[in-house]
Enzyme design. Structure first.
Site, mmCIF file in Angstrom:
data_model
loop_
_atom_site.group_PDB
_atom_site.id
_atom_site.type_symbol
_atom_site.label_atom_id
_atom_site.label_comp_id
_atom_site.label_asym_id
_atom_site.label_seq_id
_atom_site.Cartn_x
_atom_site.Cartn_y
_atom_site.Cartn_z
ATOM 1 N N TYR A 161 0.164 -3.416 -9.468
ATOM 2 C CA TYR A 161 -0.611 -2.286 -10.000
ATOM 3 C C TYR A 161 0.173 -1.527 -11.071
ATOM 4 O O TYR A 161 -0.407 -0.777 -11.853
ATOM 5 C CB TYR A 161 -1.005 -1.298 -8.891
ATOM 6 C CG TYR A 161 -1.927 -1.837 -7.827
ATOM 7 C CD1 TYR A 161 -2.472 -3.114 -7.897
ATOM 8 C CD2 TYR A 161 -2.255 -1.045 -6.720
ATOM 9 C CE1 TYR A 161 -3.299 -3.590 -6.902
ATOM 10 C CE2 TYR A 161 -3.092 -1.528 -5.716
ATOM 11 C CZ TYR A 161 -3.599 -2.795 -5.810
ATOM 12 O OH TYR A 161 -4.416 -3.266 -4.817
ATOM 13 N N HIS A 210 0.388 -10.476 -1.242
ATOM 14 C CA HIS A 210 -0.810 -10.032 -1.970
ATOM 15 C C HIS A 210 -1.891 -11.112 -2.090
ATOM 16 O O HIS A 210 -3.075 -10.824 -1.935
ATOM 17 C CB HIS A 210 -0.401 -9.537 -3.361
ATOM 18 C CG HIS A 210 -1.375 -8.581 -3.971
ATOM 19 N ND1 HIS A 210 -1.009 -7.605 -4.851
ATOM 20 C CD2 HIS A 210 -2.717 -8.440 -3.809
ATOM 21 C CE1 HIS A 210 -2.077 -6.905 -5.227
ATOM 22 N NE2 HIS A 210 -3.121 -7.402 -4.602
#
Length: 267
Positions: A39, A97
């Site tokens: 992010y 992830h």
């Protein structure tokens, strides 16, 4: 300790926007914040947390290891870098992830290395994200199902993922729903808006309450303080069995996120 059922996400929020969003969330009473290495906002999230004055013991911070860092020699180093950015000694939860079959590190190896990071005190719990049933079986084979705090998956009224959810529930592995509002698409759905008006609620509250009533954790994000505040009220909304059945009928395999080379073959 289980994972909180309601948190604030930070996906796609950058710079001052994410600082403001996390600050607002913490001021409104959120205590769980979800971020990820990819992010590109861990430092800003860390700044907002530090500036908030909220005691560390009250917070539940989640990050996710990016696919380029799964190798044995990179994962722990990358998590230490995340902790530096977040200004924390440890995070509460770290996730793998994506399964990322194209990256050459088997999920069992990545999860095993993550378990070692937990033993070193870098993270209190470990889990996975975007894993299908086959990936879950590899992860469970590596570290045992009790070690896996959650599988964070895309789940919304338009993508209900019933086969995977049933498997996770059989294994007693908690489900975290991301993209619960399907990038906002469900907010104009006639079924959702009708239920919302009957309950004098917002469509977002209805979608979030639906996920919560199914036993999922949710991590909606917003750049607007009033939406962050409104979303919290989903926790008090009780949908009827008829409401839940109507939302169940909205399934359309409406997946929003499935990057090539990172995503598994979905169940």
């Amino acid at each position: 300790m289980g994972i909180p059922t309601f948190g604030a996400g930070t996906f796609r929020l950058q710079g001052q926007v994410v600082i403001d969003s996390v600050r607002n969330a913490l001021e409104l009473g959120y205590r769980a914040i979800d971020t990820a290495q990819i992010y590109g906002n861990e430092a800003e999230v860390g700044q907002a947390i530090a500036d908030s004055g909220v005691p560390r013991s009250e917070l539940f911070i989640t990050t996710k290891v990016w696919v380029d860092n799964y190798a044995d020699d990179k994962l722990i180093l990358s998590l230490q870098e995340s902790l530096d950015k977040l200004r924390l000694d440890a995070v509460d939860l770290t996730l793998i992830h994506w399964p990322a079959p194209g990256k050459g590190v088997p999920v069992a190896a990545a999860v095993s290395t993550l378990a070692r990071a937990r033993q070193q005190g870098l993270t209190r719990q470990i889990g996975v994200s975007n894993f299908n049933i086959a990936d879950m079986e590899h992860a469970i084979g590596a570290v045992g199902k009790d070690a896996i705090a959650t599988n964070q998956i895309e789940l919304s009224p338009y993508l209900q993922n019933r086969k995977l959810v049933a498997y996770l529930q059989e294994q007693h592995i908690p489900v975290t729903s991301y993209m619960t509002l399907a990038y906002g698409k469900v907010l104009t759905d006639p079924v959702i808006t009708t239920i919302a008006s009957r309950h004098q609620a917002t469509p977002a509250q209805v979608a979030l309450a639906w996920a919560l009533q199914l036993g999922y954790a949710v991590i909606p994000s917003s750049t607007r303080r009033e939406n962050l505040e409104s979303n919290l009220k989903a926790q008090a909304l009780r949908l009827t069995a008829d409401d839940m059945a109507r939302i169940a009928s909205l399934e359309r395999n409406g997946r929003e996120v499935s990057p090539a080379g990172l995503a598994p073959e979905w169940d």
